[in-house]
Design a protein around this motif. Structure first.
Motif, PDB file in Angstrom:
ATOM      1  N   ARG A 109       0.823  -1.204   0.000  1.00 35.54           N
ATOM      2  CA  ARG A 109       0.000   0.000   0.000  1.00 35.54           C
ATOM      3  C   ARG A 109       0.855   1.252   0.000  1.00 35.54           C
ATOM      4  O   ARG A 109       0.539   2.233  -0.691  1.00 35.54           O
ATOM      5  CB  ARG A 109      -0.934  -0.015   1.205  1.00 35.54           C
ATOM      6  CG  ARG A 109      -1.789   1.225   1.341  1.00 35.54           C
ATOM      7  CD  ARG A 109      -2.852   1.038   2.386  1.00 35.54           C
ATOM      8  NE  ARG A 109      -3.707   2.218   2.513  1.00 35.54           N
ATOM      9  CZ  ARG A 109      -4.924   2.200   3.056  1.00 35.54           C
ATOM     10  NH1 ARG A 109      -5.415   1.043   3.530  1.00 35.54           N
ATOM     11  NH2 ARG A 109      -5.642   3.299   3.128  1.00 35.54           N
ATOM     12  N   ALA A 110       1.928   1.263   0.724  1.00 31.16           N
ATOM     13  CA  ALA A 110       2.786   2.451   0.807  1.00 31.16           C
ATOM     14  C   ALA A 110       3.366   2.800  -0.559  1.00 31.16           C
ATOM     15  O   ALA A 110       3.423   3.984  -0.949  1.00 31.16           O
ATOM     16  CB  ALA A 110       3.904   2.212   1.813  1.00 31.16           C
ATOM     17  N   ALA A 111       3.777   1.778  -1.302  1.00 25.89           N
ATOM     18  CA  ALA A 111       4.328   2.034  -2.635  1.00 25.89           C
ATOM     19  C   ALA A 111       3.258   2.616  -3.563  1.00 25.89           C
ATOM     20  O   ALA A 111       3.523   3.517  -4.360  1.00 25.89           O
ATOM     21  CB  ALA A 111       4.900   0.744  -3.218  1.00 25.89           C
ATOM     22  N   GLY A 112       2.047   2.089  -3.445  1.00 28.41           N
ATOM     23  CA  GLY A 112       0.953   2.599  -4.271  1.00 28.41           C
ATOM     24  C   GLY A 112       0.611   4.040  -3.938  1.00 28.41           C
ATOM     25  O   GLY A 112       0.387   4.874  -4.832  1.00 28.41           O
ATOM     26  N   GLU A 113       0.578   4.363  -2.637  1.00 24.15           N
ATOM     27  CA  GLU A 113       0.264   5.731  -2.233  1.00 24.15           C
ATOM     28  C   GLU A 113       1.345   6.706  -2.675  1.00 24.15           C
ATOM     29  O   GLU A 113       1.062   7.870  -2.985  1.00 24.15           O
ATOM     30  CB  GLU A 113       0.046   5.784  -0.725  1.00 24.15           C
ATOM     31  CG  GLU A 113      -1.222   5.067  -0.279  1.00 24.15           C
ATOM     32  CD  GLU A 113      -1.423   5.130   1.232  1.00 24.15           C
ATOM     33  OE1 GLU A 113      -0.516   5.650   1.921  1.00 24.15           O
ATOM     34  OE2 GLU A 113      -2.482   4.673   1.698  1.00 24.15           O
ATOM     35  N   LEU A 116       0.615   7.509  -6.113  1.00 21.13           N
ATOM     36  CA  LEU A 116      -0.591   8.332  -6.166  1.00 21.13           C
ATOM     37  C   LEU A 116      -0.264   9.790  -5.867  1.00 21.13           C
ATOM     38  O   LEU A 116      -0.772  10.704  -6.542  1.00 21.13           O
ATOM     39  CB  LEU A 116      -1.611   7.783  -5.168  1.00 21.13           C
ATOM     40  CG  LEU A 116      -3.046   8.304  -5.280  1.00 21.13           C
ATOM     41  CD1 LEU A 116      -3.638   7.948  -6.640  1.00 21.13           C
ATOM     42  CD2 LEU A 116      -3.904   7.697  -4.163  1.00 21.13           C
ATOM     43  N   ARG A 117       0.588  10.034  -4.913  1.00 22.08           N
ATOM     44  CA  ARG A 117       0.952  11.406  -4.555  1.00 22.08           C
ATOM     45  C   ARG A 117       1.751  12.092  -5.670  1.00 22.08           C
ATOM     46  O   ARG A 117       1.686  13.306  -5.830  1.00 22.08           O
ATOM     47  CB  ARG A 117       1.765  11.418  -3.253  1.00 22.08           C
ATOM     48  CG  ARG A 117       0.961  11.056  -2.019  1.00 22.08           C
ATOM     49  CD  ARG A 117       1.753  11.317  -0.743  1.00 22.08           C
ATOM     50  NE  ARG A 117       0.990  10.952   0.450  1.00 22.08           N
ATOM     51  CZ  ARG A 117       1.039   9.769   1.037  1.00 22.08           C
ATOM     52  NH1 ARG A 117       1.856   8.818   0.550  1.00 22.08           N
ATOM     53  NH2 ARG A 117       0.307   9.517   2.102  1.00 22.08           N
ATOM     54  N   SER A 118       2.499  11.313  -6.422  1.00 23.79           N
ATOM     55  CA  SER A 118       3.286  11.890  -7.522  1.00 23.79           C
ATOM     56  C   SER A 118       2.490  11.954  -8.824  1.00 23.79           C
ATOM     57  O   SER A 118       3.054  12.261  -9.873  1.00 23.79           O
ATOM     58  CB  SER A 118       4.552  11.062  -7.735  1.00 23.79           C
ATOM     59  OG  SER A 118       4.222   9.738  -8.145  1.00 23.79           O
ATOM     60  N   ASP A 119       1.203  11.645  -8.763  1.00 21.58           N
ATOM     61  CA  ASP A 119       0.306  11.663  -9.934  1.00 21.58           C
ATOM     62  C   ASP A 119       0.709  10.652 -11.005  1.00 21.58           C
ATOM     63  O   ASP A 119       0.358  10.793 -12.183  1.00 21.58           O
ATOM     64  CB  ASP A 119       0.254  13.061 -10.567  1.00 21.58           C
ATOM     65  CG  ASP A 119      -0.382  14.082  -9.631  1.00 21.58           C
ATOM     66  OD1 ASP A 119      -1.327  13.689  -8.918  1.00 21.58           O
ATOM     67  OD2 ASP A 119       0.060  15.241  -9.626  1.00 21.58           O
ATOM     68  N   ALA A 120       1.446   9.609 -10.622  1.00 17.57           N
ATOM     69  CA  ALA A 120       1.819   8.567 -11.574  1.00 17.57           C
ATOM     70  C   ALA A 120       0.662   7.615 -11.837  1.00 17.57           C
ATOM     71  O   ALA A 120       0.606   6.965 -12.884  1.00 17.57           O
ATOM     72  CB  ALA A 120       3.026   7.785 -11.061  1.00 17.57           C
TER      73      ALA A 120
END
Length: 421
Positions: A109-113, A116-120
């Motif tokens: 989950r941390a990698a996904g978030e 998400l924060r970098s708009d990737a």
């Protein structure tokens, strides 16, 4: 020795030519050749042609780079590895609602978030059991709601089937293949963007070239009259030969311009793939456009040449050719306002068979794919059959009016038999 006023573009006879012994065909070719060489060397022709070709090229490039027919960008969705089995159902669900999904697997989950924060990515699927858990940066758009909502329902159904001892994959395949059978009483014909654009371009291009070439004929006739050069020319050629040569020469100039512009459009559309997926037959559309230019110009130019001979001043030309120009404007307005969206409209179909109007409307119908080959041939035959009558009538008016100086000559007076006939 015959001279013409400086800067005049009137037709002149080549020095040393013994036109008195020439036949009709040779006389017409001589006049047409001089008209052709004079017009082709004029700056107005060169720059107009360059502008039209540049407009076609730039328009094609604009459609290619900024056109609105590109596919929407795919939605990026990260999926935690523990929920990786949801990737295929996610892609299939997106396809069903018209959204392209590109899944990517992340370790946790941390990698996904972080992505998400970098708009990737647009969303992160964290878990599928007991519920579909999704993390987004701010909120889901309408497409995201539709895709993930449908996916959540599928996952719930799969879970229920598993609890009942069934095969979720078999049920999912059966559900995905289910679709309503709809019968349309009046099915609407699908609009082809390529054909619509081609219809517009064909109508606009023919209108501009026919209008411009027709005005050149009118200006040339009056210019020869006002400079009195026509009196010298008629000592060696007959009036109808002079008129026919002028029409033929300017017609060739217009045809050369049309070939350049249409050729540029065909090359741009094929090289950039602008018509990929379109039902437009670009080759047939281009050929028919050139054919209808020749027929349309011949009809309009003959009438314009005859009417223009009724006046002796450039400022009076507009008043005598206004009715025939109206036969250009009316079908043009109908063509670009109705034909692209309703090519089978009775008014559009009817005008495509009416002489003068057909030169603009029928090529548009051909580009739009709404005209059968036999319809185009019938309309062409009607227009071509009228040309001999126009040659006789225009020649009669031109012969009776070309030597008249002063105010506007009544049409009835020009139609009377004259010695120069």
């Amino acid at each position: 020795m015959t001279t013409t006023p400086p800067g005049s573009s009137v037709t002149a006879v080549a020095p040393g030519a013994d036109v008195g012994t020439l036949g009709s065909g040779a006389a017409i070719r001589l006049v047409a050749g001089r008209e052709l060489s004079t017009r082709l060397r004029s700056k107005a022709f060169v720059w107009t042609t360059v502008a039209l070709v540049a407009g076609v090229v730039l328009g094609g490039l604009a459609i290619h780079f900024f056109g609105g027919n590109r596919a929407a960008p795919a939605s990026q969705v990260a999926i935690v590895s523990s929920a990786g089995d949801v990737a295929d159902p996610l892609v299939a669900t997106g396809k069903a609602v018209g959204v392209t999904i590109e899944p990517r697997t992340v370790a946790d989950r941390a990698a996904g978030e972080a992505l998400l924060r970098s708009d990737a990515v647009d969303a992160v699927i964290v878990s599928t059991s007991p519920d579909l858990e999704v993390v987004v940066k701010q909120s889901l758009d309408d497409h995201g709601q539709a895709v993930l909502g449908a996916l959540a329902q599928q996952l719930a159904l799969r879970s229920a089937i598993t609890d009942l001892g069934g095969d979720p994959a078999a049920v999912a395949a059966q559900v995905s293949s289910a679709a309503p059978v709809a019968t349309a009483l009046e099915p609407a014909k699908k609009q082809d963007a390529g054909q619509i654009v081609a219809g517009y371009i064909t109508g606009i291009l023919l209108f501009l070239t026919l209008m411009t070439a027709g005005q050149l004929v009118a200006q040339g006739v009056v210019e020869e009259k006002s400079s009195r050069v026509v009196e010298l020319l008629l000592a060696t050629v007959r009036p109808w030969q002079l008129m026919a040569g002028k029409v033929a020469g300017i017609g060739l100039v217009g045809l050369i311009q049309m070939v350049c512009v249409v050729g540029a459009g065909v090359v741009m559309s094929l090289s950039l793939g602008l018509l990929d997926g379109s039902a437009l037959d670009v080759g047939a559309t281009a050929v028919w456009a050139l054919v209808w230019f020749v027929v349309g110009f011949t009809m309009f130019a003959l009438v314009i040449a005859g009417l223009s001979a009724l006046v002796s001043r450039q400022e009076d030309v507009g008043s005598v050719i206004a009715p025939i120009m109206g036969l250009l404007v009316i079908p043009y307005i109908v063509g670009i306002s109705i034909a692209p969206w309703d090519p089978t409209n009775p008014l559009v179909v009817w005008l495509s068979f009416v002489p003068f109007c057909s030169a603009l409307v029928m090529p548009m119908r051909i580009a739009l794919g709404s005209a059968e080959t036999w319809e185009a041939l019938v309309a062409l035959a009607i227009s071509v059959a009228l040309i001999p009558a126009l040659v006789w009538l225009a020649g009669r008016v031109y012969s009776g009016a070309v030597l008249h100086q002063g105010g506007r000559l009544p049409l009835r007076e020009a139609l009377r038999p004259h010695r120069t006939d």
